[in-house]
Design an enzyme around this catalytic site. Structure first.
Site, PDB file in Angstrom:
ATOM      1  N   GLY A 190       8.853  34.537  -5.411  1.00 34.06           N
ATOM      2  CA  GLY A 190       8.288  34.306  -4.094  1.00 34.06           C
ATOM      3  C   GLY A 190       9.403  34.543  -3.092  1.00 34.06           C
ATOM      4  O   GLY A 190      10.463  35.403  -3.356  1.00 34.06           O
ATOM      5  N   SER A 191       9.371  34.247  -1.826  1.00 33.06           N
ATOM      6  CA  SER A 191      10.293  34.421  -0.920  1.00 33.06           C
ATOM      7  C   SER A 191      11.542  33.499  -0.999  1.00 33.06           C
ATOM      8  O   SER A 191      11.489  32.302  -1.641  1.00 33.06           O
ATOM      9  CB  SER A 191       9.814  34.165   0.641  1.00 33.06           C
ATOM     10  OG  SER A 191       9.169  32.900   0.645  1.00 33.06           O
ATOM     11  N   PRO A 192      12.814  33.987  -0.483  1.00 35.90           N
ATOM     12  CA  PRO A 192      13.717  33.233  -0.542  1.00 35.90           C
ATOM     13  C   PRO A 192      13.726  31.878   0.290  1.00 35.90           C
ATOM     14  O   PRO A 192      14.246  31.011  -0.365  1.00 35.90           O
ATOM     15  CB  PRO A 192      14.866  33.993   0.426  1.00 35.90           C
ATOM     16  CG  PRO A 192      14.344  35.383   0.415  1.00 35.90           C
ATOM     17  CD  PRO A 192      12.913  35.451   0.318  1.00 35.90           C
ATOM     18  N   VAL A 217      11.199  29.926   0.259  1.00 36.85           N
ATOM     19  CA  VAL A 217      10.312  28.863  -0.507  1.00 36.85           C
ATOM     20  C   VAL A 217      11.150  28.838  -1.812  1.00 36.85           C
ATOM     21  O   VAL A 217      11.308  27.603  -2.427  1.00 36.85           O
ATOM     22  CB  VAL A 217       8.898  29.474  -1.054  1.00 36.85           C
ATOM     23  CG1 VAL A 217       8.486  28.376  -1.837  1.00 36.85           C
ATOM     24  CG2 VAL A 217       7.940  29.395   0.260  1.00 36.85           C
ATOM     25  N   GLY A 218      12.102  29.677  -2.296  1.00 33.81           N
ATOM     26  CA  GLY A 218      13.115  29.665  -3.262  1.00 33.81           C
ATOM     27  C   GLY A 218      13.931  28.410  -2.875  1.00 33.81           C
ATOM     28  O   GLY A 218      14.125  27.906  -3.769  1.00 33.81           O
ATOM     29  N   GLU A 278      13.058  34.517  -8.751  1.00 30.21           N
ATOM     30  CA  GLU A 278      12.897  35.888  -8.423  1.00 30.21           C
ATOM     31  C   GLU A 278      12.316  36.047  -6.878  1.00 30.21           C
ATOM     32  O   GLU A 278      11.298  35.841  -6.502  1.00 30.21           O
ATOM     33  CB  GLU A 278      11.639  36.613  -9.415  1.00 30.21           C
ATOM     34  CG  GLU A 278      12.155  36.454 -10.829  1.00 30.21           C
ATOM     35  CD  GLU A 278      13.211  37.511 -11.284  1.00 30.21           C
ATOM     36  OE1 GLU A 278      13.320  38.521 -10.433  1.00 30.21           O
ATOM     37  OE2 GLU A 278      14.033  37.325 -12.409  1.00 30.21           O
ATOM     38  N   CYS A 302       8.322  43.744  -3.969  1.00 32.82           N
ATOM     39  CA  CYS A 302       9.625  42.949  -3.786  1.00 32.82           C
ATOM     40  C   CYS A 302      10.614  43.891  -3.741  1.00 32.82           C
ATOM     41  O   CYS A 302      11.782  43.771  -2.962  1.00 32.82           O
ATOM     42  CB  CYS A 302       9.909  41.844  -4.855  1.00 32.82           C
ATOM     43  SG  CYS A 302       9.802  42.421  -6.328  1.00 32.82           S
TER      44      CYS A 302
HETATM   45  P1  NAD Z   1       6.022  32.616  -1.131  1.00 33.24           P
HETATM   46  O1  NAD Z   1       7.126  32.263  -1.234  1.00 33.24           O
HETATM   47  O2  NAD Z   1       5.318  32.302   0.104  1.00 33.24           O
HETATM   48  O3  NAD Z   1       4.892  32.057  -2.086  1.00 33.24           O
HETATM   49  C1  NAD Z   1       5.126  31.960  -3.625  1.00 33.24           C
HETATM   50  C2  NAD Z   1       4.419  30.895  -4.125  1.00 33.24           C
HETATM   51  O4  NAD Z   1       5.159  29.824  -3.779  1.00 33.24           O
HETATM   52  C3  NAD Z   1       2.975  30.717  -4.190  1.00 33.24           C
HETATM   53  O5  NAD Z   1       2.289  30.312  -5.332  1.00 33.24           O
HETATM   54  C4  NAD Z   1       2.888  29.752  -3.267  1.00 33.24           C
HETATM   55  O6  NAD Z   1       1.858  28.964  -3.170  1.00 33.24           O
HETATM   56  C5  NAD Z   1       3.969  28.957  -3.551  1.00 33.24           C
HETATM   57  N1  NAD Z   1       4.476  28.270  -2.207  1.00 33.24           N
HETATM   58  C6  NAD Z   1       4.573  28.552  -0.935  1.00 33.24           C
HETATM   59  N2  NAD Z   1       5.003  27.634  -0.291  1.00 33.24           N
HETATM   60  C7  NAD Z   1       5.382  26.497  -0.934  1.00 33.24           C
HETATM   61  C8  NAD Z   1       6.322  25.277  -0.787  1.00 33.24           C
HETATM   62  N3  NAD Z   1       6.632  25.073   0.484  1.00 33.24           N
HETATM   63  N4  NAD Z   1       6.414  24.423  -1.909  1.00 33.24           N
HETATM   64  C9  NAD Z   1       6.352  24.853  -3.110  1.00 33.24           C
HETATM   65  N5  NAD Z   1       5.432  26.050  -3.360  1.00 33.24           N
HETATM   66  C10 NAD Z   1       5.248  26.898  -2.463  1.00 33.24           C
HETATM   67  O7  NAD Z   1       5.643  34.221  -1.559  1.00 33.24           O
HETATM   68  P2  NAD Z   1       4.695  35.280  -1.388  1.00 33.24           P
HETATM   69  O8  NAD Z   1       4.296  35.481   0.370  1.00 33.24           O
HETATM   70  O9  NAD Z   1       3.630  34.908  -2.112  1.00 33.24           O
HETATM   71  O10 NAD Z   1       5.430  36.634  -1.969  1.00 33.24           O
HETATM   72  C11 NAD Z   1       5.993  37.354  -1.289  1.00 33.24           C
HETATM   73  C12 NAD Z   1       7.720  37.271  -1.619  1.00 33.24           C
HETATM   74  O11 NAD Z   1       7.898  37.114  -2.706  1.00 33.24           O
HETATM   75  C13 NAD Z   1       8.329  38.349  -0.815  1.00 33.24           C
HETATM   76  O12 NAD Z   1       9.776  37.628  -0.241  1.00 33.24           O
HETATM   77  C14 NAD Z   1       8.865  39.175  -2.015  1.00 33.24           C
HETATM   78  O13 NAD Z   1      10.067  39.941  -1.833  1.00 33.24           O
HETATM   79  C15 NAD Z   1       8.903  38.212  -3.070  1.00 33.24           C
HETATM   80  N6  NAD Z   1       8.624  38.638  -4.450  1.00 33.24           N
HETATM   81  C16 NAD Z   1       9.750  38.763  -5.225  1.00 33.24           C
HETATM   82  C17 NAD Z   1       9.552  39.197  -6.600  1.00 33.24           C
HETATM   83  C18 NAD Z   1      10.760  39.481  -7.659  1.00 33.24           C
HETATM   84  O14 NAD Z   1      10.393  39.815  -8.654  1.00 33.24           O
HETATM   85  N7  NAD Z   1      12.022  39.220  -7.249  1.00 33.24           N
HETATM   86  C19 NAD Z   1       8.310  39.892  -6.962  1.00 33.24           C
HETATM   87  C20 NAD Z   1       7.132  39.833  -5.998  1.00 33.24           C
HETATM   88  C21 NAD Z   1       7.529  39.029  -4.824  1.00 33.24           C
END
Ligand code: NAD
Length: 478
Positions: free
Chosen positions: A198-200, A202-203, A220, A254
């Site tokens: 997911g996003s940095p 939320v990471g 990731e 991503c």
């Molecule tokens: P996101 O971080 O918003 O959400 C990802 C997951 O985290 C979802 O299941 C969501 O429910 C959960 N989440 C959201 N907020 C949370 C919180 N506060 N606490 C716990 N869990 C939470 O990301 P997104 O919008 O779904 O995806 C887009 C991002 O992911 C982009 O930044 C993209 O670059 C990245 N991404 C990275 C890869 C990789 O392999 N490196 C692949 C795909 C996407």
């Protein structure tokens, strides 16, 4: 089947499923390669039987073209399964290591034990691939898993839940759907590994929560992946590859090229080639790109608004639209758009774009491009187009990124022999193939000593002249 509908968080279900999985994980410690392979095969069979269903849910979620689903959601997972099946025995085999002189007589081996019970949190942009791909690695490593798929792709997430409930008992693999609150509740549990995509932003939340239990993480993440197009690049070739890499999944990838840094003398020709490639790929019959069945749509209204407002803000500050720029809110369509005359205070240059907008900046010397990239957080991927090998070697050596490609983009995701992942802001840890297996394994070093007299005995107190001599020569010679 363990499941939760939206707004009905029941932490006790999470806890009971987690505890059941911990039990299973203990019994899976002694699972053989063939036990694990049969689990992987069951997923592969299910996918083969449900290819159409997978295409349909992705079409429903964001009009993802079925062929893109085949390539980037189905093939990516089945190839991961096939690769694991082919290599699992080798990966699982304890690896002998050599023995240092003071330990002569011992034998050392690295064992790859399953970490245990894993949590997989998936994003929406490749919702099937990025939930089931990590699951393949977890199962190959002998772990159980709880999956929290994205709430933004309800059709795909429900299909994932159906698949898992048909193939596994919740004590082995379970799916909990729902908003981010579901992830937050799950994160309170002491998992043995967390694999988050997911996003940095939320990471960081995930890593903080993991720290409470000292759980290892694979993160990731995303960020702005730059492209350098050098003076001697083949511009037609580069443009065709960039259009594919940027606009597959409607730019919601991503590792999509986030912005271009093109040599100033090549800018006009590159723009022309990009326009030709865009027309050829998305409008070959001159019906309008919005009629193309090969372009997905933006995932939801929030992301649509975010993209349109970043474009408007850029224009207000002087950005020029070189191609595209049209959009339609009801269908969440944004035309593939090329933008130039950018400044670094524009949202387009500050945040990950994650949509079909491609900013193009120029440079006059390669050093400028390198220092521009090094002035920003380390990207997930970096792409270099050019034929001068000294220059490409400089870019690889003088910049840091999770992955890099020379003369292409995005498709490194398909190479399972390579580690896939980011660095710092773009991620921690690696995925895919053997690296995915290792992410879910504890590499346990086991040293076997002989009984009775051995080299180490000579180093025990009372420390006499002999021990002194041995230690001094160890320092001097080894
Ligand atoms: P996101 O971080 O918003 O959400 C990802 C997951 O985290 C979802 O299941 C969501 O429910 C959960 N989440 C959201 N907020 C949370 C919180 N506060 N606490 C716990 N869990 C939470 O990301 P997104 O919008 O779904 O995806 C887009 C991002 O992911 C982009 O930044 C993209 O670059 C990245 N991404 C990275 C890869 C990789 O392999 N490196 C692949 C795909 C996407």
């Amino acid at each position: 089947m363990a499941t939760l509908s939206e707004n009905s968080i029941e932490p006790e279900v999470f806890l009971s499923t987690f505890l059941l999985q911990k039990k299973t994980a203990n019994s899976w410690r002694i699972s053989t390669a063939s036990d694990r392979i049969s689990r992987l095969k069951s997923i592969r069979e299910w996918i083969k039987e449900h290819q159409k269903d997978i295409q349909e849910v992705l079409l429903a979620d964001f009009q993802k073209p079925p062929i893109e689903t085949d390539l980037s959601e189905i093939y990516t997972v089945t190839s991961e399964i096939n690769h694991a099946i082919k290599n699992l025995k080798t990966w699982m085999k304890p690896k002998s290591v050599s023995t240092p002189l003071p330990l002569l007589g011992t034998s050392g081996k690295i064992y790859y034990e399953p970490k245990g019970c894993a949590l997989i949190i998936a994003p929406w942009n490749y919702p099937f691939n990025l939930a089931i791909g990590p699951l393949v690695s977890a199962l190959a490593a002998g772990c159980t898993a709880i999956i929290k798929p994205s709430e933004l792709t309800p059709n795909t997430s429900s299909l994932i839940e159906k698949m898992i409930s048909e193939l596994f008992d919740p004590s082995e693999v379970a799916v909990f759907q729902g908003e981010s609150e579901v992830a937050q509740e799950l994160l309170k549990l002491p998992f043995d590994h967390i694999f988050f995509t997911g996003s940095p932003a939320v990471g960081k939340i995930i890593m903080k929560a993991a720290a409470e239990n000292l759980t290892s993480v694979t993160l990731e993440l995303g960020g702005k992946s730059p492209v350098i197009i050098d003076q001697d690049a083949n511009l037609k070739d580069a443009a065709e590859k960039l259009v594919f890499g940027k606009f597959i999944n409607c730019g919601q990838t991503c590792v999509a090229p986030d912005y271009l840094l093109v040599h100033e003398e090549s800018k006009e020709k590159l723009l022309m080639e990009l326009k030709v490639a865009l027309k050829n790929m998305y409008d070959p019959k001159f019906k309008g790109i919005d009629k193309s069945p090969d372009l997905a749509r933006i995932i939801n209204d929030r992301h649509f608004e975010r993209l349109v407002s970043s474009l408007k803000e850029g224009i207000q500050k002087g950005a020029i639209i070189e191609f595209g720029g049209k959009y339609d809110a009801p269908s969440r369509y944004i035309e593939p758009t090329l933008v130039s005359s950018l400044s670094d205070d524009m949202v387009l240059m500050e945040e990950e774009i994650f949509g079909p907008i491609l900013p193009i900046k120029t440079f006059s010397k390669l050093d400028e491009a390198i220092s521009y990239i090094n002035g920003k957080p380390k990207p997930l991927a970096l792409y270099y187009f050019g034929s001068n090998t000294t220059n490409s070697a400089r870019v690889i050596q003088e910049t840091s990124s999770g992955n890099a490609m020379i003369n292409d983009c995005v498709i490194h995701f398909l190479d399972l022999e390579m580690p896939f992942g980011g660095v710092n802001n773009s991620g921690i840890g690696k995925a895919h193939g053997h690296y995915g297996f290792l992410a879910f394994s504890n590499e346990k070093g086991v040293l076997k000593q002989r009984v009775g007299l051995n080299n180490a005995t000579l180093l025990r107190p009372p420390y006499g002249a002999a021990a002194q001599k041995i230690v001094q020569s160890l320092i001097k010679w080894f």
